[in-house]
Design a protein around this motif. Structure first.
Motif, PDB file in Angstrom:
ATOM      1  N   ILE A  24       0.831  -1.198   0.000  1.00  0.00           N
ATOM      2  CA  ILE A  24       0.000   0.000   0.000  1.00  0.00           C
ATOM      3  C   ILE A  24       0.872   1.257   0.000  1.00  0.00           C
ATOM      4  N   LYS A  25       1.960   1.222   0.770  1.00  0.00           N
ATOM      5  CA  LYS A  25       2.861   2.377   0.824  1.00  0.00           C
ATOM      6  C   LYS A  25       3.490   2.642  -0.540  1.00  0.00           C
ATOM      7  N   ARG A  26       3.926   1.562  -1.202  1.00  0.00           N
ATOM      8  CA  ARG A  26       4.520   1.736  -2.533  1.00  0.00           C
ATOM      9  C   ARG A  26       3.496   2.298  -3.521  1.00  0.00           C
ATOM     10  N   ALA A  27       2.242   1.834  -3.404  1.00  0.00           N
ATOM     11  CA  ALA A  27       1.210   2.324  -4.318  1.00  0.00           C
ATOM     12  C   ALA A  27       1.037   3.825  -4.184  1.00  0.00           C
ATOM     13  N   LYS A  28       1.009   4.351  -2.946  1.00  0.00           N
ATOM     14  CA  LYS A  28       0.861   5.791  -2.772  1.00  0.00           C
ATOM     15  C   LYS A  28       2.102   6.535  -3.250  1.00  0.00           C
ATOM     16  N   THR A  29       3.278   5.963  -2.974  1.00  0.00           N
ATOM     17  CA  THR A  29       4.520   6.607  -3.407  1.00  0.00           C
ATOM     18  C   THR A  29       4.538   6.810  -4.913  1.00  0.00           C
ATOM     19  N   TYR A  30       4.081   5.803  -5.649  1.00  0.00           N
ATOM     20  CA  TYR A  30       4.122   5.864  -7.105  1.00  0.00           C
ATOM     21  C   TYR A  30       2.810   6.335  -7.725  1.00  0.00           C
ATOM     22  N   ASN A  31       1.909   6.849  -6.848  1.00  0.00           N
ATOM     23  CA  ASN A  31       0.614   7.346  -7.324  1.00  0.00           C
ATOM     24  C   ASN A  31      -0.122   6.291  -8.148  1.00  0.00           C
ATOM     25  N   TYR A  32      -0.039   5.041  -7.652  1.00  0.00           N
ATOM     26  CA  TYR A  32      -0.661   3.916  -8.351  1.00  0.00           C
ATOM     27  C   TYR A  32      -2.001   3.645  -7.690  1.00  0.00           C
ATOM     28  N   ILE A  80      -2.566 -10.764  10.676  1.00  0.00           N
ATOM     29  CA  ILE A  80      -2.559  -9.329  10.994  1.00  0.00           C
ATOM     30  C   ILE A  80      -2.007  -9.159  12.405  1.00  0.00           C
ATOM     31  N   SER A  81      -0.740  -8.747  12.476  1.00  0.00           N
ATOM     32  CA  SER A  81      -0.084  -8.551  13.781  1.00  0.00           C
ATOM     33  C   SER A  81       0.263  -7.098  14.015  1.00  0.00           C
ATOM     34  N   GLU A  82      -0.016  -6.229  13.062  1.00  0.00           N
ATOM     35  CA  GLU A  82       0.173  -4.791  13.192  1.00  0.00           C
ATOM     36  C   GLU A  82      -0.951  -4.104  12.431  1.00  0.00           C
ATOM     37  N   THR A  83      -1.186  -2.831  12.709  1.00  0.00           N
ATOM     38  CA  THR A  83      -2.255  -2.103  12.036  1.00  0.00           C
ATOM     39  C   THR A  83      -1.983  -1.999  10.539  1.00  0.00           C
ATOM     40  N   VAL A  84      -2.978  -2.379   9.748  1.00  0.00           N
ATOM     41  CA  VAL A  84      -2.904  -2.191   8.299  1.00  0.00           C
ATOM     42  C   VAL A  84      -3.452  -0.794   7.999  1.00  0.00           C
ATOM     43  N   THR A  85      -2.598   0.061   7.443  1.00  0.00           N
ATOM     44  CA  THR A  85      -2.975   1.448   7.183  1.00  0.00           C
ATOM     45  C   THR A  85      -3.230   1.643   5.691  1.00  0.00           C
ATOM     46  N   ILE A  86      -4.479   1.907   5.346  1.00  0.00           N
ATOM     47  CA  ILE A  86      -4.852   2.120   3.947  1.00  0.00           C
ATOM     48  C   ILE A  86      -4.925   3.624   3.707  1.00  0.00           C
ATOM     49  N   ASP A  87      -3.755   4.211   3.490  1.00  0.00           N
ATOM     50  CA  ASP A  87      -3.623   5.628   3.171  1.00  0.00           C
ATOM     51  C   ASP A  87      -3.105   5.696   1.746  1.00  0.00           C
ATOM     52  N   VAL A  88      -4.000   5.922   0.812  1.00  0.00           N
ATOM     53  CA  VAL A  88      -3.672   5.792  -0.611  1.00  0.00           C
ATOM     54  C   VAL A  88      -4.057   7.061  -1.353  1.00  0.00           C
ATOM     55  N   ALA A  89      -3.729   7.086  -2.638  1.00  0.00           N
ATOM     56  CA  ALA A  89      -4.117   8.214  -3.482  1.00  0.00           C
ATOM     57  C   ALA A  89      -5.620   8.191  -3.718  1.00  0.00           C
ATOM     58  N   PRO A  90      -6.230   9.342  -4.002  1.00  0.00           N
ATOM     59  CA  PRO A  90      -7.655   9.362  -4.345  1.00  0.00           C
ATOM     60  C   PRO A  90      -7.947   8.455  -5.534  1.00  0.00           C
ATOM     61  N   ASN A  91      -9.176   7.962  -5.576  1.00  0.00           N
ATOM     62  CA  ASN A  91      -9.664   7.133  -6.686  1.00  0.00           C
ATOM     63  C   ASN A  91      -8.909   5.809  -6.817  1.00  0.00           C
ATOM     64  N   THR A  92      -8.452   5.287  -5.689  1.00  0.00           N
ATOM     65  CA  THR A  92      -7.756   3.993  -5.677  1.00  0.00           C
ATOM     66  C   THR A  92      -8.771   2.862  -5.521  1.00  0.00           C
TER      67      THR A  92
END
Length: 505
Positions: free
Chosen positions: A82-90, A102-114
């Motif tokens: 997910i982090k790579r997707a936002k970095t590359y605006n994918y 799931i042993s840590e929080t999954v953070t879905i912070d992405v670009a708009p319209n993902t």
């Protein structure tokens, strides 16, 4: 020309193409790319390569970003993808089928319209505390520039589950400041809060204009919760489809809610215009379960299923800060006892009948026929489907085909014309049109208080019936009166006294 390289995160052999720049913006790729990424972009023998999937426009596969020592899939790999997707605006991400630890929080912070497609099962250990999945970000501080909420998300198959409920501070899914998005929540079980909608963005939209498809919400203490920051934040204009909400017989006997709108009176933006379409509220607790607690303005539940075999008073509650909220449609098991209404101008339709309330100058119901005032506005049928009463747009009401109301009560004729005799009233002499045999009462009283219709079907032909005796006095005889005159006048007085019932015959 592609070459095959080993992905160092998973030891997979994948197809890569040579490149010297990032595909999304054309900037140069740094020499540290293996440290920062090493999956989508990979340095090999002094050259940089890009993954074939990414180059071809396929969704980012989070599996490419790591496996656990037992070859299982992890939350760490999901976060890296997910982090790579936002970095590359994918804007396309895929979590393939399989079980993810799931042993840590999954953070879905992405670009708009993902778009995020989740086919895998996101399994959370029973001992996990905190938030398992967080979608979006917190809003800006009031002193910061305006920032919009995350918009245009399309998340399919979102899920996370604990095997067993443990009374700990844990939340399955947190949705922060997301607008104009579509989110399908496939399954969430075993948490203190199953799914939390939280807004602290008071200027950029909050959580608004979203469509949620709800499926399996079971055995969370609170299955779906709404909450806002004390000062700012909006949660409005969202539509929720479906949802099976349940607490099993084995669930601990604690206070539970399927839907809970946490009231924040200090926040000036009430929840409003949220719509829940055909939720199934099922439970087994005889004392502690509430189907839904609704607050704010104009929030609506349509066709709910109310099923709790152990508690006939299992309710949907409108709290004291609710206003113009409503339950529409006679859902399964929805009776008058299913509604607890502490609010203002709320309305609901149940299997026990309808109740509409208002504290304003506006009527709770207004009927109008656009075609003709003479046409029926409202009617009732008996068990044989025969019309037994109706009201027209002229204000005429007909009852049992024999009595109707129009400036008084009228009785229908045998030919069904409904223009026969009636009982009317008014002030002064009658001017109402009626047929012979009708009666009129003058509200002014006096000797002409009662009238009867003796002629014609118009407003003429009314005859007054005296209802008070004339004054019981006789004129004094003139000085030239004879004995015969006195006797006649005494006889007239006697007749009047008899007519007045003051002298027997």
């Amino acid at each position: 020309m592609s070459i095959q390289l080993v992905n160092p995160a998973t030891n997979e052999t994948l197809n890569y193409y040579p490149t010297t720049t990032f595909l999304h913006n054309g900037t140069s790729i740094p020499s540290t790319i293996n440290t920062d990424d090493g999956v989508i972009y990979l340095e090999h023998s002094g050259n940089t390569y890009v993954l074939e999937d990414f180059m071809g426009g396929s969704p980012i596969n989070v599996r490419r970003f790591g496996l656990s020592t037992d070859r299982g899939y992890t939350s760490s790999a999901i976060n890296k993808g997910i982090k790579r997707a936002k970095t590359y605006n994918y804007t396309s991400i895929h979590i393939p089928s399989g079980n993810y630890d799931i042993s840590e929080t999954v953070t879905i912070d992405v670009a708009p319209n993902t778009t995020i497609k989740i086919d895998g099962n996101l399994n959370v250990k029973d001992s996990f505390t905190g938030n398992a999945i967080v979608i979006g970000t917190h809003g800006p501080a009031i002193t910061q520039p305006v920032e919009d909420s995350l918009a245009g998300l399309n998340i399919q198959g979102l899920n996370c589950s604990k095997k067993n409920y443990i009374d700990s501070d844990s939340t399955g899914i947190v949705i922060l400041n997301v607008i104009a998005s579509t989110i399908e929540i496939k399954r969430v079980t075993g948490f203190k809060i199953g799914a939390l909608l939280y807004s602290d963005n008071g200027r950029g939209g909050g959580i608004s204009y979203n469509t949620f498809f709800l499926n399996y919400f079971h055995d969370n203490e609170i299955n779906l919760k709404f909450e806002k920051n004390d000062v700012q934040g909006y949660i409005n204009e969202n539509t929720f489809y479906g949802g099976t909400f349940n607490h099993s017989t084995s669930f601990p006997k604690v206070k539970t809610f399927h839907i809970l709108m946490e009231d924040k009176q200090i926040n000036l933006h009430p929840y409003n215009n949220n719509r829940f379409l055909y939720p199934s509220f099922e439970d087994n607790d005889p004392v502690n379960a509430t189907a839904a607690k609704i607050t704010g303005e104009s929030n609506t539940i349509v066709g709910p299923r109310m099923e709790n075999p152990n508690n006939p008073l299992y309710t949907i509650k409108f709290d004291e800060h609710s206003k113009r909220c409503q339950v529409i449609s006679k859902g399964f098991g929805l009776y008058k006892s299913s509604i607890e209404d502490l609010g203002d101008e709320n309305s609901y339709e149940t299997n026990s009948g309808n109740l509409l309330t208002t504290n304003s100058a506006n009527p709770v119901l207004t009927l109008r026929n656009q075609a003709s005032s003479a046409f029926t506005l409202y009617s009732g049928l008996d068990v044989s489907n025969n019309e037994v009463f109706f009201v027209t747009g002229e204000g005429k009401g007909f009852y049992g085909s024999s009595l109707y109301a129009e400036k008084g009560f009228r009785w229908a004729t045998s030919d069904g014309s409904k223009e026969d005799r009636g009982l009317f009233y008014g002030n002064g002499s009658p001017t109402v049109a009626a047929n012979p045999g009708s009666i009129y009462i003058n509200n002014d009283g006096g000797n002409k208080m009662l009238w009867v219709k003796t002629d014609s079907g118009s407003s003429a032909g009314w005859k007054s019936i005296g209802t008070q005796a004339d004054a019981l006095t006789a004129p004094e005889p003139s000085s030239s009166a004879t004995a015969q005159d006195v006797w006649l006048r005494l006889k007239d007085l006697e007749n009047k006294l008899k007519a007045a019932g003051l002298l027997s015959s």
